[in-house]
Motif scaffolding. Sequence first.
Motif, mmCIF file in Angstrom:
data_model
loop_
_atom_site.group_PDB
_atom_site.id
_atom_site.type_symbol
_atom_site.label_atom_id
_atom_site.label_comp_id
_atom_site.label_asym_id
_atom_site.label_seq_id
_atom_site.Cartn_x
_atom_site.Cartn_y
_atom_site.Cartn_z
ATOM 1 N N LYS A 232 -49.390 -15.097 47.923
ATOM 2 C CA LYS A 232 -50.172 -13.968 48.441
ATOM 3 C C LYS A 232 -51.543 -13.967 47.780
ATOM 4 O O LYS A 232 -51.653 -14.302 46.597
ATOM 5 C CB LYS A 232 -49.447 -12.669 48.148
ATOM 6 C CG LYS A 232 -48.236 -12.556 49.027
ATOM 7 C CD LYS A 232 -47.613 -11.218 48.947
ATOM 8 C CE LYS A 232 -46.491 -11.170 49.973
ATOM 9 N NZ LYS A 232 -45.410 -10.346 49.581
ATOM 10 N N THR A 233 -52.568 -13.606 48.514
ATOM 11 C CA THR A 233 -53.899 -13.528 47.935
ATOM 12 C C THR A 233 -53.964 -12.312 46.997
ATOM 13 O O THR A 233 -53.140 -11.392 47.112
ATOM 14 C CB THR A 233 -54.973 -13.343 49.030
ATOM 15 O OG1 THR A 233 -54.676 -12.123 49.694
ATOM 16 C CG2 THR A 233 -54.977 -14.484 50.020
ATOM 17 N N ALA A 234 -54.959 -12.310 46.115
ATOM 18 C CA ALA A 234 -55.111 -11.187 45.181
ATOM 19 C C ALA A 234 -55.261 -9.891 45.972
ATOM 20 O O ALA A 234 -54.675 -8.863 45.620
ATOM 21 C CB ALA A 234 -56.323 -11.431 44.297
ATOM 22 N N LEU A 235 -55.996 -9.948 47.096
ATOM 23 C CA LEU A 235 -56.200 -8.751 47.911
ATOM 24 C C LEU A 235 -54.866 -8.248 48.474
ATOM 25 O O LEU A 235 -54.550 -7.057 48.394
ATOM 26 C CB LEU A 235 -57.181 -9.051 49.064
ATOM 27 C CG LEU A 235 -57.364 -7.910 50.072
ATOM 28 C CD1 LEU A 235 -58.007 -6.696 49.406
ATOM 29 C CD2 LEU A 235 -58.182 -8.343 51.273
ATOM 30 N N GLN A 236 -54.061 -9.204 48.993
ATOM 31 C CA GLN A 236 -52.761 -8.788 49.548
ATOM 32 C C GLN A 236 -51.901 -8.135 48.469
ATOM 33 O O GLN A 236 -51.229 -7.137 48.724
ATOM 34 C CB GLN A 236 -52.027 -9.992 50.135
ATOM 35 C CG GLN A 236 -52.478 -10.345 51.529
ATOM 36 C CD GLN A 236 -51.875 -11.641 52.000
ATOM 37 O OE1 GLN A 236 -51.688 -12.573 51.224
ATOM 38 N NE2 GLN A 236 -51.582 -11.715 53.270
ATOM 39 N N LYS A 237 -51.938 -8.715 47.237
ATOM 40 C CA LYS A 237 -51.125 -8.141 46.149
ATOM 41 C C LYS A 237 -51.592 -6.725 45.838
ATOM 42 O O LYS A 237 -50.783 -5.824 45.628
ATOM 43 C CB LYS A 237 -51.223 -9.022 44.905
ATOM 44 C CG LYS A 237 -50.363 -10.279 45.006
ATOM 45 C CD LYS A 237 -50.446 -11.060 43.716
ATOM 46 C CE LYS A 237 -49.818 -12.423 43.868
ATOM 47 N NZ LYS A 237 -50.266 -13.370 42.873
ATOM 48 N N ASP A 238 -52.925 -6.530 45.810
ATOM 49 C CA ASP A 238 -53.468 -5.192 45.536
ATOM 50 C C ASP A 238 -53.048 -4.213 46.628
ATOM 51 O O ASP A 238 -52.664 -3.079 46.348
ATOM 52 C CB ASP A 238 -55.001 -5.228 45.482
ATOM 53 C CG ASP A 238 -55.479 -5.819 44.157
ATOM 54 O OD1 ASP A 238 -54.637 -5.942 43.234
ATOM 55 O OD2 ASP A 238 -56.668 -6.179 44.065
ATOM 56 N N LEU A 239 -53.121 -4.682 47.865
ATOM 57 C CA LEU A 239 -52.797 -3.792 48.986
ATOM 58 C C LEU A 239 -51.341 -3.342 48.933
ATOM 59 O O LEU A 239 -51.016 -2.216 49.294
ATOM 60 C CB LEU A 239 -53.085 -4.496 50.319
ATOM 61 C CG LEU A 239 -54.560 -4.709 50.643
ATOM 62 C CD1 LEU A 239 -54.712 -5.490 51.939
ATOM 63 C CD2 LEU A 239 -55.296 -3.383 50.763
ATOM 64 N N GLU A 240 -50.477 -4.233 48.456
ATOM 65 C CA GLU A 240 -49.057 -3.868 48.385
ATOM 66 C C GLU A 240 -48.779 -2.739 47.402
ATOM 67 O O GLU A 240 -47.772 -2.050 47.501
ATOM 68 C CB GLU A 240 -48.228 -5.089 48.002
ATOM 69 C CG GLU A 240 -47.856 -5.884 49.229
ATOM 70 C CD GLU A 240 -47.106 -7.143 48.900
ATOM 71 O OE1 GLU A 240 -46.714 -7.326 47.729
ATOM 72 O OE2 GLU A 240 -46.925 -7.936 49.814
ATOM 73 N N LYS A 241 -49.702 -2.591 46.423
ATOM 74 C CA LYS A 241 -49.495 -1.518 45.436
ATOM 75 C C LYS A 241 -49.825 -0.152 46.041
ATOM 76 O O LYS A 241 -49.457 0.879 45.504
ATOM 77 C CB LYS A 241 -50.392 -1.765 44.211
ATOM 78 C CG LYS A 241 -49.908 -2.925 43.367
ATOM 79 C CD LYS A 241 -50.773 -3.078 42.136
ATOM 80 C CE LYS A 241 -50.693 -4.484 41.589
ATOM 81 N NZ LYS A 241 -51.944 -4.959 41.040
ATOM 82 N N LEU A 242 -50.554 -0.157 47.149
ATOM 83 C CA LEU A 242 -50.939 1.113 47.786
ATOM 84 C C LEU A 242 -49.781 1.677 48.598
ATOM 85 O O LEU A 242 -48.859 0.936 48.971
ATOM 86 C CB LEU A 242 -52.116 0.872 48.734
ATOM 87 C CG LEU A 242 -53.379 0.255 48.136
ATOM 88 C CD1 LEU A 242 -54.399 0.022 49.239
ATOM 89 C CD2 LEU A 242 -53.963 1.156 47.054
ATOM 90 N N SER A 243 -49.860 2.978 48.891
ATOM 91 C CA SER A 243 -48.872 3.531 49.828
ATOM 92 C C SER A 243 -49.226 2.977 51.205
ATOM 93 O O SER A 243 -50.336 2.468 51.415
ATOM 94 C CB SER A 243 -48.960 5.061 49.843
ATOM 95 O OG SER A 243 -50.139 5.445 50.529
ATOM 96 N N LEU A 244 -48.307 3.116 52.141
ATOM 97 C CA LEU A 244 -48.558 2.548 53.462
ATOM 98 C C LEU A 244 -49.801 3.155 54.119
ATOM 99 O O LEU A 244 -50.624 2.446 54.697
ATOM 100 C CB LEU A 244 -47.318 2.749 54.330
ATOM 101 C CG LEU A 244 -47.348 1.997 55.637
ATOM 102 C CD1 LEU A 244 -46.033 1.282 55.874
ATOM 103 C CD2 LEU A 244 -47.629 2.927 56.783
ATOM 104 N N SER A 245 -49.969 4.472 53.956
ATOM 105 C CA SER A 245 -51.132 5.079 54.622
ATOM 106 C C SER A 245 -52.432 4.677 53.927
ATOM 107 O O SER A 245 -53.461 4.487 54.583
ATOM 108 C CB SER A 245 -50.988 6.593 54.732
ATOM 109 O OG SER A 245 -50.944 7.151 53.462
#
Length: 285
Positions: A232-245
């Motif tokens: 996963k790219t660093a961006l994808q990893k960061d995005l996963e830490k966010l809530s879905l909304s």
Amino acid sequence: MKIQKSFDAEGGALYLVPTPIGNLSDMTHRAVEVLKNADCVYAEDTRVTKVLLSHFHVSAPLFSYHVFNEGAKAEEIIKHLQAGKKIALVSDAGLPGISDPGYLVAREALDAGFPVISLPGANAALTALIASGLPCERFFFCGFLSAKPAQRRKELAELVDYPETLIFYEAPHRIRATLKDMFAVFQDRKAVVARELTKRHEEYLRGTLKELASLDHDYKGEIVIMVEGAEKTALQKDLEKLSLSEHFQHYLESGLPEKEAMKRTAKDRGISKSDVYRELMKEKR
Ligand code: SAM
């Protein structure tokens, strides 16, 4: 919309029958039963299948169905189905239709309204995958790459961002070139070469693409190559830490229309668009 109830199949039906990929003991009882009860058997190479049928005492008439006569033979098979016959289709090894002929007649039989019944059994890709040590929850079966080097590299480049384990079939005389191309495209990912599965000389070579591409090895026989999916790219990893909304909001703020933002959020999180929609609705309430 059509519903097929296979076990009630009366009259014409097409059976897709798996055969061993090297070890005759992997022939299933059901495959033998279906072949014995078939009105005729269509095979990729009748010489290969004749040996198999005689081993299992199957005496059904045998006809050819291969890539060069597929169209005409599919028509012939449909006529048999219309006459109420049970037809079995086999390839030289494994599942018909998987890097082997089978798709065309399956589609035409379905279009003509006949049941197509597939039997489970030997398959090189899945047999290799589950013992590879690479993730097997999600995978992408790529079959054979092009034999032409430039086209092969192009096909590999198209797969570079896939996060799933990649599975390839390859011929022994091309494996070195293919592993080198894979190393050039995928860099030093984990990879596994599975050779001669279910046979006397079965072996797995587990390492990295760099190790496998530079290995001086006798790659004889039949081969499956598996390559770890993209990190996963660093961006994808960061995005996963966010809530879905928050994740969805990130894409909206980056200028994507709502539909596209939902699609990207779903893809990143490995869920469906309708799941994203449902979750967003829940969070709104
Ligand atoms: N229909 C088959 C299946 O379900 O796996 C695949 C047929 S495809 C024409 C043949 C390729 O499958 C071989 O070139 C090799 O890549 C792979 N294969 C078949 N048998 C194998 C075996 N025993 N060990 C490793 N790979 C095998």
